[in-house]
Design an enzyme around this catalytic site. Sequence first.
Site, mmCIF file in Angstrom:
data_model
loop_
_atom_site.group_PDB
_atom_site.id
_atom_site.type_symbol
_atom_site.label_atom_id
_atom_site.label_comp_id
_atom_site.label_asym_id
_atom_site.label_seq_id
_atom_site.Cartn_x
_atom_site.Cartn_y
_atom_site.Cartn_z
ATOM 1 N N SER A 1 0.815 -1.225 0.080
ATOM 2 C CA SER A 1 0.065 0.001 0.009
ATOM 3 C C SER A 1 0.767 1.184 -0.041
ATOM 4 C CB SER A 1 -0.838 0.060 1.199
ATOM 5 O OG SER A 1 -1.781 -0.924 1.233
ATOM 6 N N HIS B 1 -3.406 0.358 -4.628
ATOM 7 C CA HIS B 1 -2.834 -0.585 -5.405
ATOM 8 C C HIS B 1 -3.141 -0.303 -6.979
ATOM 9 C CE1 HIS B 1 -1.740 -3.431 -2.089
ATOM 10 N NE2 HIS B 1 -2.290 -2.591 -1.567
ATOM 11 N N HIS C 1 -5.141 -9.810 -1.770
ATOM 12 C CA HIS C 1 -5.250 -10.257 -0.170
ATOM 13 C C HIS C 1 -6.508 -11.221 -0.126
ATOM 14 C CE1 HIS C 1 -3.630 -6.160 -0.851
ATOM 15 N NE2 HIS C 1 -2.934 -6.166 0.612
ATOM 16 N N TYR D 1 -8.546 -10.705 2.195
ATOM 17 C CA TYR D 1 -9.624 -10.230 2.591
ATOM 18 C C TYR D 1 -10.702 -9.534 1.476
ATOM 19 C CZ TYR D 1 -6.930 -5.923 2.241
ATOM 20 O OH TYR D 1 -6.011 -4.884 1.795
ATOM 21 N N GLU D 2 -9.881 -9.469 0.222
ATOM 22 C CA GLU D 2 -10.689 -9.343 -0.925
ATOM 23 C C GLU D 2 -11.581 -10.314 -1.538
ATOM 24 O OE1 GLU D 2 -8.145 -6.868 -4.015
ATOM 25 O OE2 GLU D 2 -6.762 -7.724 -2.706
ATOM 26 N N ALA E 1 2.894 -2.068 4.260
ATOM 27 C CA ALA E 1 2.795 -1.134 5.263
ATOM 28 C C ALA E 1 2.212 -1.949 6.382
ATOM 29 C CB ALA E 1 1.859 0.160 4.603
ATOM 30 N N MET F 1 -1.529 -7.441 6.653
ATOM 31 C CA MET F 1 -2.551 -8.283 6.227
ATOM 32 C C MET F 1 -2.167 -8.743 4.939
ATOM 33 S SD MET F 1 -5.988 -5.402 6.547
ATOM 34 C CE MET F 1 -5.996 -4.517 8.187
ATOM 35 N N SER F 2 -0.810 -8.950 4.678
ATOM 36 C CA SER F 2 -0.262 -9.722 3.416
ATOM 37 C C SER F 2 1.148 -10.288 3.753
ATOM 38 C CB SER F 2 -0.098 -8.112 2.599
ATOM 39 O OG SER F 2 0.876 -7.379 2.781
ATOM 40 N N HIS G 1 -6.876 3.416 6.659
ATOM 41 C CA HIS G 1 -6.417 3.272 5.531
ATOM 42 C C HIS G 1 -5.733 4.648 5.012
ATOM 43 C CE1 HIS G 1 -5.009 0.875 2.417
ATOM 44 N NE2 HIS G 1 -5.483 1.572 1.285
#
Length: 306
Positions: A50, A81, A103, A105-106, A133, A236-237, A274
């Site tokens: 990010s 992104h 991700h 979560y997508e 990030a 988260m990645s 975010h």
Amino acid sequence: MSKHSKTPQKEQQEKEQKRTGYTYEEYKETADWLLAKTKCRPSVAVVLGSGLGGLAELMEDREAIKYSDIPNFPQSTVHGHAGHLVFGKLNGKPCVCMQGRFHMYEGYPLWKVTFPIRVFHLMGVDTVLVTNAAGGLNQDYKVGDIMVIKDHINMPGFAGQNPLIGRNDERFGPRFPAVSDAYDKSLRKLALAVGQELGCARIMREGVYCSLGGPNYETIAECVFLNRLGADAVGMSTVPEVIVARHCGLRVLGFSLITNKAVMDYDSEEVANHEEVLQTSKASSKIMEKLVTRLLPRIEPNNNVV
């Protein structure tokens, strides 16, 4: 029965493969398509998190390809992104950069999240540089610090979420790969040395990254828990890509840009968001860009890749 019809057994096998992963042929199709579209033969793949996509803009002889144009490629849906694969040279080093990653979560299964890594492997990439990030859990960390990742904690993996679930293809790697050496020691040492050369030693850290599923940010209790587990930063990645890269025998170097301090005090008025992450990334990414650009030409070929 026509020669083009499929037996019930064949249809079931294909359905099962689709449920747990791509076929080798699909990886190969995408790799071959990309090799035909570019003259660049990258040895390093850079996954940009990010707000860090600006690094790809510095590349010489740039060739950008939209994810939507690439066969079998997922699409990035996250603000910040760009959704481009960029080929070219960074300080003379042939690279491919992902301007935006995927991700869990997508809504993507992890075998889709990590699809590009095996494609890069088939294209001849031997080293993967991952960036993200992250929130700082270590109380000594400050916003704007750059953490060289020395290890990770895969929280979704504890719940059975792993990109290697399903049939294993020995053409990529073994059924049970080791990840105790996930982040290459010599590359970590090089990264810290380059940071010293650039006068960035005061903001350079080395620590443990913890991956969560997202998309919500962590609760105060979760941050305290993760910090006590030994995590220095949380995001988260990254971890799924690293696991697949190591499964393929690729070397990995990882950076976390600390964009916010994790809230660990119930009296605090701070709330993670975010937009704050993107703004901090924009302000601090120039240092990361200098670090990566100076570092890349000094990465030697990885002779362990088959």
